[in-house]
Design a protein around this motif. Structure first.
Motif, PDB file in Angstrom:
ATOM      1  N   PRO A  99       0.814  -1.232   0.000  1.00 39.32           N
ATOM      2  CA  PRO A  99       0.000   0.000   0.000  1.00 39.32           C
ATOM      3  C   PRO A  99       0.837   1.266   0.000  1.00 39.32           C
ATOM      4  N   MET A 100       2.104   1.185   0.404  1.00 38.10           N
ATOM      5  CA  MET A 100       2.938   2.379   0.367  1.00 38.10           C
ATOM      6  C   MET A 100       3.228   2.827  -1.061  1.00 38.10           C
ATOM      7  N   LYS A 101       3.118   1.902  -2.020  1.00 40.25           N
ATOM      8  CA  LYS A 101       3.249   2.314  -3.416  1.00 40.25           C
ATOM      9  C   LYS A 101       2.094   3.220  -3.809  1.00 40.25           C
ATOM     10  N   VAL A 102       0.904   2.960  -3.268  1.00 40.66           N
ATOM     11  CA  VAL A 102      -0.245   3.824  -3.515  1.00 40.66           C
ATOM     12  C   VAL A 102      -0.041   5.173  -2.823  1.00 40.66           C
ATOM     13  N   LEU A 103       0.503   5.152  -1.609  1.00 33.50           N
ATOM     14  CA  LEU A 103       0.787   6.414  -0.919  1.00 33.50           C
ATOM     15  C   LEU A 103       1.780   7.260  -1.707  1.00 33.50           C
ATOM     16  N   GLY A 104       2.639   6.591  -2.493  1.00 29.26           N
ATOM     17  CA  GLY A 104       3.615   7.316  -3.292  1.00 29.26           C
ATOM     18  C   GLY A 104       3.008   8.212  -4.344  1.00 29.26           C
ATOM     19  N   GLN A 105       1.694   8.108  -4.600  1.00 32.45           N
ATOM     20  CA  GLN A 105       1.027   9.014  -5.527  1.00 32.45           C
ATOM     21  C   GLN A 105       0.697  10.361  -4.890  1.00 32.45           C
ATOM     22  N   MET A 106       0.860  10.453  -3.564  1.00 33.34           N
ATOM     23  CA  MET A 106       0.519  11.689  -2.875  1.00 33.34           C
ATOM     24  C   MET A 106       1.652  12.699  -3.002  1.00 33.34           C
ATOM     25  N   LYS A 696       3.327  14.659 -10.216  1.00 31.70           N
ATOM     26  CA  LYS A 696       2.509  13.453 -10.263  1.00 31.70           C
ATOM     27  C   LYS A 696       1.139  13.792 -10.833  1.00 31.70           C
ATOM     28  N   SER A 697       0.613  12.854 -11.608  1.00 28.80           N
ATOM     29  CA  SER A 697      -0.703  13.085 -12.193  1.00 28.80           C
ATOM     30  C   SER A 697      -1.449  11.766 -12.329  1.00 28.80           C
ATOM     31  N   ARG A 698      -2.746  11.861 -12.369  1.00 28.32           N
ATOM     32  CA  ARG A 698      -3.605  10.696 -12.643  1.00 28.32           C
ATOM     33  C   ARG A 698      -4.814  11.160 -13.439  1.00 28.32           C
ATOM     34  N   LEU A 699      -5.054  10.500 -14.558  1.00 21.90           N
ATOM     35  CA  LEU A 699      -6.259  10.698 -15.349  1.00 21.90           C
ATOM     36  C   LEU A 699      -7.110   9.454 -15.192  1.00 21.90           C
ATOM     37  N   ALA A 708     -11.110   3.185 -15.622  1.00 26.02           N
ATOM     38  CA  ALA A 708      -9.754   3.098 -16.164  1.00 26.02           C
ATOM     39  C   ALA A 708      -8.965   4.303 -15.686  1.00 26.02           C
ATOM     40  N   PHE A 709      -7.648   4.129 -15.545  1.00 25.40           N
ATOM     41  CA  PHE A 709      -6.794   5.236 -15.115  1.00 25.40           C
ATOM     42  C   PHE A 709      -5.410   5.079 -15.726  1.00 25.40           C
ATOM     43  N   ILE A 710      -4.692   6.183 -15.756  1.00 26.48           N
ATOM     44  CA  ILE A 710      -3.281   6.173 -16.105  1.00 26.48           C
ATOM     45  C   ILE A 710      -2.565   7.164 -15.189  1.00 26.48           C
ATOM     46  N   ASP A 711      -1.492   6.710 -14.569  1.00 28.63           N
ATOM     47  CA  ASP A 711      -0.672   7.550 -13.700  1.00 28.63           C
ATOM     48  C   ASP A 711       0.594   7.957 -14.446  1.00 28.63           C
ATOM     49  N   GLY A 712       1.027   9.178 -14.241  1.00 26.37           N
ATOM     50  CA  GLY A 712       2.298   9.639 -14.780  1.00 26.37           C
ATOM     51  C   GLY A 712       3.068  10.394 -13.722  1.00 26.37           C
ATOM     52  N   ASN A 713       4.310   9.991 -13.464  1.00 23.92           N
ATOM     53  CA  ASN A 713       5.122  10.618 -12.421  1.00 23.92           C
ATOM     54  C   ASN A 713       6.470  11.039 -12.982  1.00 23.92           C
TER      55      ASN A 713
END
Length: 811
Positions: A99-106, A696-699, A708-713
């Motif tokens: 779950p810390m990988k998800v926190l990394g989107q913050m 960081k971004s998420r569409l 559906a989503f795409i993350d870009g960091n």
């Protein structure tokens, strides 16, 4: 090579003993909690809606109309300096993902790993606003998880404490406040994990995932539902993750059992118990250097391939006969070894009594226990076996046995929300390292069984070092949140800490280290901080607008570890401890934060600015090879951090969301560092391993039952050396995912009426197949290029593009 290792022998407590003790502990504490609600964990409760306080503060909880509901929005919900990430967001990642990988989107948080799921606990690394993971407090249901380090000495990695599917939410405190948290290391904030309760209706979940490199993840959960009119209920789950490691022949294996029991008492009280068993067995990838990256490329690894040929190659390398191109390295002996592995078994659990003593007074008690045995291994070409083999298996064998209790009272009166609480823990930690024989090869024939780094090792031929640690920690907090008007909250609290660690039974093998003098033993240090203040305010003005500020002081008690493995002042020779004792002080930090938040249906915006003065920074000063560095721990001064996070989320049409954040962190050392006679110019240099800039971004788009989503960091360049003359370049990386839910399967076939939802998902990790340096500093950081930085193995490479699919059935 990878400096892992261990198994438990001699004085180290066996897991069978841990199991008996913890079973007895849980049984007796369930009974005691039922009859005596003394001592309670300082738990966060959301205040009554009519008088909502910032989530970073204590209050009496409002009763949920639907306690089983998990947030169904990807949007972050935040109050003051605290942000909450829900299970819904975690469930969109690759199943079984840390779950810390998800926190990394913050914003302000950076997570690095060398595998798609973040399972390798050697390489899993998280930073927040310049502070590394050892300086971030972590709890699960208020029970302390200690410092997230490889070979943890006072807790366990959250990954091993709970399956990601059983997490209800993670509350993130960005500043160092949260004086009620059971942690003595939260210089840089805290992560508070909250487990999901059992459901009121009988049911469960069965999920199966598969992916690249023969990866499989299985999750099964059964919920009992309410068993009687009082609402007694429980869940039990089993998860199993078995993933091949890209570019190597090893694998990542983690299996886990979680269980939670809840007994409601009256309308607003309950007793609950949580239990976790985890079994982690994983091979490790190679620590890399810039020299290796330039000479060997991206795909070099340890020699292990599960066959005699891999062992034979390692055997010849130990004799000085290296594979092609290895002789071009400045340090070919260190570059690769036969194998390296991790074996960790944990038993962790506790019992909580959450009792409403009146309409205004709540008393919460948590008692908990934790036992861990581990073996972290690597094949050393520098310590021959007595049988004539040119290498041996060096196994670090730390063990933990800790028990603790938390207690808090929360009282609401007039416009005040008052809280007072304590936490006590006793922790016994042993840090032994031993050496085991590897077989010889005679005329091309292996003279013994072929063993691997994830084997269970026993009967060592030599002890290399040992220290036994005993730590007692006591903390207390007092707090008050005053609300003079409906939309203004003023908070003041403070925390007191008394922590004492003593070290004994020290031993060091001079034939391995060439050490002169004994290891530090019969010594101790105490950290006493009676007043660590926390002041904050939260003002919700106009419609959708919020202002807040936060000021706090925090302290980090002394680390513990095996010899030369961290910045612990104890993990050195007796002579080095005596020389540094007068200069060693606990690390402290003052953090000042101010923020603004706007939250409306179409637009959400945040702005968070902070300044941190980090003092008495302890650093392990090393030189020489990674195998056997010369090591000392010194107070090298302070770090000043000035940073800002800005975020903007747009929701122009129903179901469509575009999330963007920018983070800037100017974190620089206040002093130059002197090592022996060499003065290194570190003053004004950005801290190691953490970038100055991140984007960081998420569409994401949801339509009916599809998502559906795409993350870009973008992660900016990071300093590899303390002087900043060697850097890891910045990089872009993207992940993608999609889910489709088929609801009410019974409408298609009456035989499927028992089923609720069928969820089919697809995830792609590293969509653009970017090659980049991921984890850095897992084995320490060199001082400068002149001290051998280019050949220092101190970073891990990121996983390439990988694909994962899963099917989940809820019933």
């Amino acid at each position: 090579m990878n400096l892992r290792g261990s198994a438990k022998i001699g004085s180290v407590t066996k897991m069978t003993v841990h199991m008996r003790k913890l079973s007895l502990f849980l049984g007796t504490t369930i009974l005691s909690a039922a009859v005596m609600p003394a001592w309670s964990a300082p738990v966060r409760h959301q205040p009554p809606r009519a008088h909502a306080a910032p989530a970073a503060q204590k209050s009496l909880p409002a009763k949920s109309a639907n306690p089983e509901n998990i947030a169904v929005t990807v949007r972050r919900v935040a109050h003051g300096t605290q942000t909450t990430v829900s299970q819904n967001l975690i469930s969109q990642a690759i199943p079984g993902t840390n779950p810390m990988k998800v926190l990394g989107q913050m914003p302000g948080i950076m997570f690095q790993t060398n595998d798609a799921q973040g399972i390798d606990n050697y390489a899993a690394q998280i930073y927040m606003h310049g502070f590394q993971q050892q300086e971030i407090g972590m709890t699960l249901d208020d029970m302390p998880l200690g410092e997230m380090t490889y070979r943890n000495y006072n807790g366990l990695n959250p990954l091993q404490a709970i399956s990601s599917e059983n997490i209800a939410r993670v509350d993130v405190s960005q500043s160092a406040g949260a004086e009620s948290i059971a942690a003595t290391n939260n210089l840089g904030g805290s992560f508070e994990y909250v487990s999901r309760d059992p459901k009121d209706k009988r049911g469960g979940t069965v999920a199966q995932s598969f992916g690249s490199n023969s990866s499989f993840h299985t999750f099964v959960r059964f919920d009992s539902g309410a068993l009687n009119p009082s609402g007694t209920k429980f869940f039990v789950s089993y998860s199993r993750n078995d993933a091949g490691f890209w570019g190597s022949h090893g694998n990542l294996f983690l299996q886990q059992v979680n269980s939670k029991f809840v007994q409601p008492i009256g309308e607003d009280s309950k007793i609950s118990a949580y239990f976790d068993w985890s079994d982690l067995h994983e091979y490790s990838r190679q620590d890399y250097s810039f020299d290796m990256l330039d000479t060997l490329g991206y795909d070099a690894n340890n020699y292990y391939n599960g066959k005699v040929s891999g062992y034979s190659t390692a055997y010849q390398a130990a004799l000085g006969h290296y594979p092609a191109n290895y002789d071009k390295l400045s340090d070919p002996a260190d570059a690769s070894v036969y194998d390296a592995g991790t074996n960790v078994v944990d038993y962790f659990g506790g019992v909580k009594a959450d009792l409403a003593l009146s309409d205004h007074l709540r008393w919460i008690t948590t008692v908990y226990g934790h036992g861990e045995d581990s073996q972290t291994t690597w094949s050393s070409p520098f310590f021959p076996s007595p049988n004539g083999a040119p290498m041996s298996e060096v196994v670090k064998e730390p063990a933990i046995e800790r028990y603790g209790i938390l207690s808090a009272l929360h009282y609401n009166i007039a416009h005040n929300q008052l809280g007072i609480g304590t936490w006590y823990e006793n922790n016994s930690y042993q840090s032994a390292m031993n050496a085991y024989e590897q077989p010889t090869i005679v005329d091309g024939v292996l003279q013994g069984p072929l063993r691997s780094g994830v084997s269970k090792w026993s009967d060592p031929f030599a002890q290399i070092f040992n220290q036994d640690y005993s730590t007692n920690v006591f903390t207390a907090f007092v707090q008050d949140t005053y609300s003079p008007i409906r939309n203004l909250f003023l908070h003041f609290g403070f925390k007191s800490i008394l922590d004492t660690t003593r070290v004994g039974n020290g031993y060091i093998n001079p034939s391995y280290y060439g050490a002169t003098g004994p290891l530090a033993s019969g010594v101790g240090l105490t950290v006493a901080k009676p007043f660590l203040p926390h002041i904050s305010a939260n003002w919700k003005f106009l419609k959708h607008h919020e202002l807040f500020f936060d000021i706090s002081e925090s302290v980090h008690t002394y680390a513990e570890s095996g010899y030369k493995l961290s910045n612990s002042p104890f993990a050195v020779l007796q002579s080095a401890f005596d020389a540094s004792r007068g200069q060693i002080r606990p690390e402290t930090a003052w953090t000042y934060a101010v923020g603004y938040r706007y939250n409306a249906p179409v637009v959400s915006a945040t702005l968070y600015a902070y300044r941190t003065n980090f003092e008495n920074r302890l650093q392990q000063i090393t030189s020489g090879s990674l195998i056997n560095p010369v090591s000392a721990v010194a107070n090298v001064g302070g770090v000043t951090m000035n940073g800002v996070d800005a975020g903007l989320t747009l929701r122009p049409v129903r179901g469509l969301s575009l999330y963007n954040t920018v983070s800037y962190d100017h974190a620089t050392y206040d002093n130059n560092i002197k090592n022996g006679q060499v003065l290194y110019p570190t003053e004004g240099v950005q801290v190691v391993n953490y970038p100055r800039f991140m984007y960081k971004s998420r569409l994401s788009y949801e339509w009916k039952n599809a998502m559906a989503f795409i993350d870009g960091n973008y992660i900016g360049q990071r300093n590899f050396t303390y002087t900043g003359d060697v850097k890891a370049p910045g990089y872009w990386v993207a992940d993608m995912g999609a889910q489709y839910t088929i609801k009410n399967l019974g409408q298609y076939d009456r035989r499927l009426a028992f089923a609720q939802d069928l969820v089919i998902s697809l995830n792609v990790n590293n969509l653009t197949n970017t090659k980049y340096i991921a984890t850095m500093g897992e084995a320490g950081n060199p001082m400068s290029i002149s001290s051998g930085a280019l050949s220092f193995q101190g970073f891990e490479l990121a996983a390439p593009r990988q694909y994962f699919g899963s099917v989940r059935l809820d019933f």
